[in-house]
Design a protein around this motif. Structure first.
Motif, PDB file in Angstrom:
ATOM      1  N   ASP A 194     141.785 143.166  43.636  1.00 51.48           N
ATOM      2  CA  ASP A 194     143.161 143.506  44.003  1.00 51.48           C
ATOM      3  C   ASP A 194     143.563 144.892  43.511  1.00 51.48           C
ATOM      4  N   HIS A 195     143.003 145.294  42.367  1.00 54.14           N
ATOM      5  CA  HIS A 195     143.358 146.593  41.782  1.00 54.14           C
ATOM      6  C   HIS A 195     142.250 147.635  41.949  1.00 54.14           C
ATOM      7  N   HIS A 196     141.302 147.339  42.828  1.00 56.75           N
ATOM      8  CA  HIS A 196     140.226 148.287  43.164  1.00 56.75           C
ATOM      9  C   HIS A 196     139.432 148.711  41.929  1.00 56.75           C
ATOM     10  N   LYS A 256     138.517 143.290  32.886  1.00 57.23           N
ATOM     11  CA  LYS A 256     139.804 143.037  32.237  1.00 57.23           C
ATOM     12  C   LYS A 256     140.416 144.345  31.755  1.00 57.23           C
ATOM     13  N   ALA A 257     139.600 145.200  31.144  1.00 52.65           N
ATOM     14  CA  ALA A 257     140.091 146.492  30.693  1.00 52.65           C
ATOM     15  C   ALA A 257     140.526 147.348  31.881  1.00 52.65           C
ATOM     16  N   GLY A 258     139.784 147.253  32.983  1.00 54.09           N
ATOM     17  CA  GLY A 258     140.125 148.020  34.172  1.00 54.09           C
ATOM     18  C   GLY A 258     141.437 147.586  34.799  1.00 54.09           C
ATOM     19  N   VAL A 259     141.656 146.276  34.872  1.00 52.52           N
ATOM     20  CA  VAL A 259     142.921 145.765  35.414  1.00 52.52           C
ATOM     21  C   VAL A 259     144.077 146.186  34.513  1.00 52.52           C
ATOM     22  N   ALA A 260     143.875 146.097  33.202  1.00 56.05           N
ATOM     23  CA  ALA A 260     144.912 146.511  32.254  1.00 56.05           C
ATOM     24  C   ALA A 260     145.263 147.983  32.457  1.00 56.05           C
ATOM     25  N   LYS A 261     144.248 148.807  32.638  1.00 55.96           N
ATOM     26  CA  LYS A 261     144.488 150.233  32.871  1.00 55.96           C
ATOM     27  C   LYS A 261     145.237 150.447  34.176  1.00 55.96           C
ATOM     28  N   ILE A 269     147.375 148.539  35.618  1.00 55.75           N
ATOM     29  CA  ILE A 269     148.796 148.177  35.546  1.00 55.75           C
ATOM     30  C   ILE A 269     149.498 148.871  34.379  1.00 55.75           C
ATOM     31  N   GLY A 270     148.753 149.725  33.679  1.00 57.68           N
ATOM     32  CA  GLY A 270     149.350 150.561  32.644  1.00 57.68           C
ATOM     33  C   GLY A 270     149.703 149.873  31.352  1.00 57.68           C
ATOM     34  N   VAL A 271     148.856 148.930  30.905  1.00 61.50           N
ATOM     35  CA  VAL A 271     149.130 148.238  29.643  1.00 61.50           C
ATOM     36  C   VAL A 271     147.927 148.319  28.716  1.00 61.50           C
ATOM     37  N   ASP A 272     148.187 148.099  27.431  1.00 65.34           N
ATOM     38  CA  ASP A 272     147.138 148.061  26.412  1.00 65.34           C
ATOM     39  C   ASP A 272     146.790 146.598  26.148  1.00 65.34           C
ATOM     40  N   PRO A 273     145.590 146.144  26.555  1.00 63.47           N
ATOM     41  CA  PRO A 273     145.243 144.727  26.422  1.00 63.47           C
ATOM     42  C   PRO A 273     144.944 144.275  25.010  1.00 63.47           C
ATOM     43  N   ALA A 320     150.369 139.844  27.354  1.00 62.86           N
ATOM     44  CA  ALA A 320     151.326 139.098  28.178  1.00 62.86           C
ATOM     45  C   ALA A 320     151.368 139.651  29.594  1.00 62.86           C
ATOM     46  N   ALA A 321     151.391 140.974  29.718  1.00 61.78           N
ATOM     47  CA  ALA A 321     151.431 141.595  31.040  1.00 61.78           C
ATOM     48  C   ALA A 321     150.141 141.335  31.811  1.00 61.78           C
ATOM     49  N   LEU A 322     149.020 141.414  31.102  1.00 58.54           N
ATOM     50  CA  LEU A 322     147.736 141.161  31.751  1.00 58.54           C
ATOM     51  C   LEU A 322     147.627 139.707  32.188  1.00 58.54           C
ATOM     52  N   ASN A 323     148.096 138.784  31.357  1.00 61.49           N
ATOM     53  CA  ASN A 323     148.085 137.372  31.728  1.00 61.49           C
ATOM     54  C   ASN A 323     148.919 137.117  32.979  1.00 61.49           C
ATOM     55  N   THR A 324     150.052 137.797  33.076  1.00 64.03           N
ATOM     56  CA  THR A 324     150.891 137.655  34.268  1.00 64.03           C
ATOM     57  C   THR A 324     150.141 138.120  35.509  1.00 64.03           C
TER      58      THR A 324
END
Length: 219
Positions: A94-96, A146-151, A153-157, A164-168
């Motif tokens: 979804d986030h390429h 997981k690190a890539g998705v976090a990056k 969406i602009g959050v620090d996992p 919390a943001a990554l879980n969402t």
């Protein structure tokens, strides 16, 4: 209980730190399935084979395999892990976010450096339900995803807010996959990425005692 969860969280957090630099329902009827995710069945046989392999390896290593004495067990923990991989695949798509074999091998090398030996790395991975017969590259790949998705969406996992943001975000991917879990293993929550009363979400909860007999999803 606290010791095992601390070990799980420590390994996963460490893996995300290592991975970061590499980044440039309603159950349906599926007899014999432990779960169905994205239209693919995870069979009871497949799950039990993995559980048996892991339980045997943990026993040989002297690790505690009675995951808390409550109901649900090692089967639930392993099944959650299998679902995690597929949810991460969906979120990454979804986030390429793409993962190359070179990245995976580089992260595996960092794991070996961190733990000092292949045996020590295997022991750590068994604490989060990765059996010796299963490839470590699947776990490495999931951490890079997981690190890539976090990056993306602009959050620090590695922070509570980032988790919390990554879980969402992972919850959205799980909902899109229409995950159905056999009620025998508990009730799946897309929001927390857990089955039943497991509480650690996308970090592969390991909180209950093994269930032994297979059962089909009956609706």
């Amino acid at each position: 209980m606290v010791r095992r969860r601390t070990a799980t969280l420590s390994l996963t957090a460490a893996a995300l730190v290592l991975a970061a630099p590499l980044i440039t329902s309603c159950a349906a009827e599926h007899p014999g399935s432990a779960a169905v995710v994205g239209g693919r069945a995870i069979t009871v046989t497949e799950l039990q084979n993995r559980v048996t392999q892991l339980r045997s390896a943990q026993a040989k290593a002297g690790q505690d395999v009675d995951l808390s004495g409550a109901k649900g067990g090692l089967s639930r923990a392993v099944l959650t892990g299998l679902l995690d991989y597929q949810v991460l695949d969906r979120a990454a798509a979804d986030h390429h976010v793409t993962v190359t074999r070179r990245q995976t091998k580089a992260l595996e090398a960092l794991y070996l450096q961190r733990y000092g030996s292949a045996a020590a790395l295997r022991a750590a991975l068994m604490q989060i339900q990765v059996a010796p017969g299963q490839p470590t590259d699947a776990f490495a790949r999931s951490m890079i995803q997981k690190a890539g998705v976090a990056k993306a969406i602009g959050v620090d996992p590695t922070t509570p807010q980032g988790v919390a943001a990554l879980n969402t975000e992972l919850g959205k991917a799980a909902q899109a996959l229409h995950v159905d879990v056999n009620p025998r293993y508990g009730t799946w929550s897309a929001a927390s990425g857990s089955i039943g009363n497991a509480t650690s979400g996308w970090l592969r909860p390991a909180t209950e005692a093994e269930q032994q007999q297979p059962a089909a999803v009956t609706g």
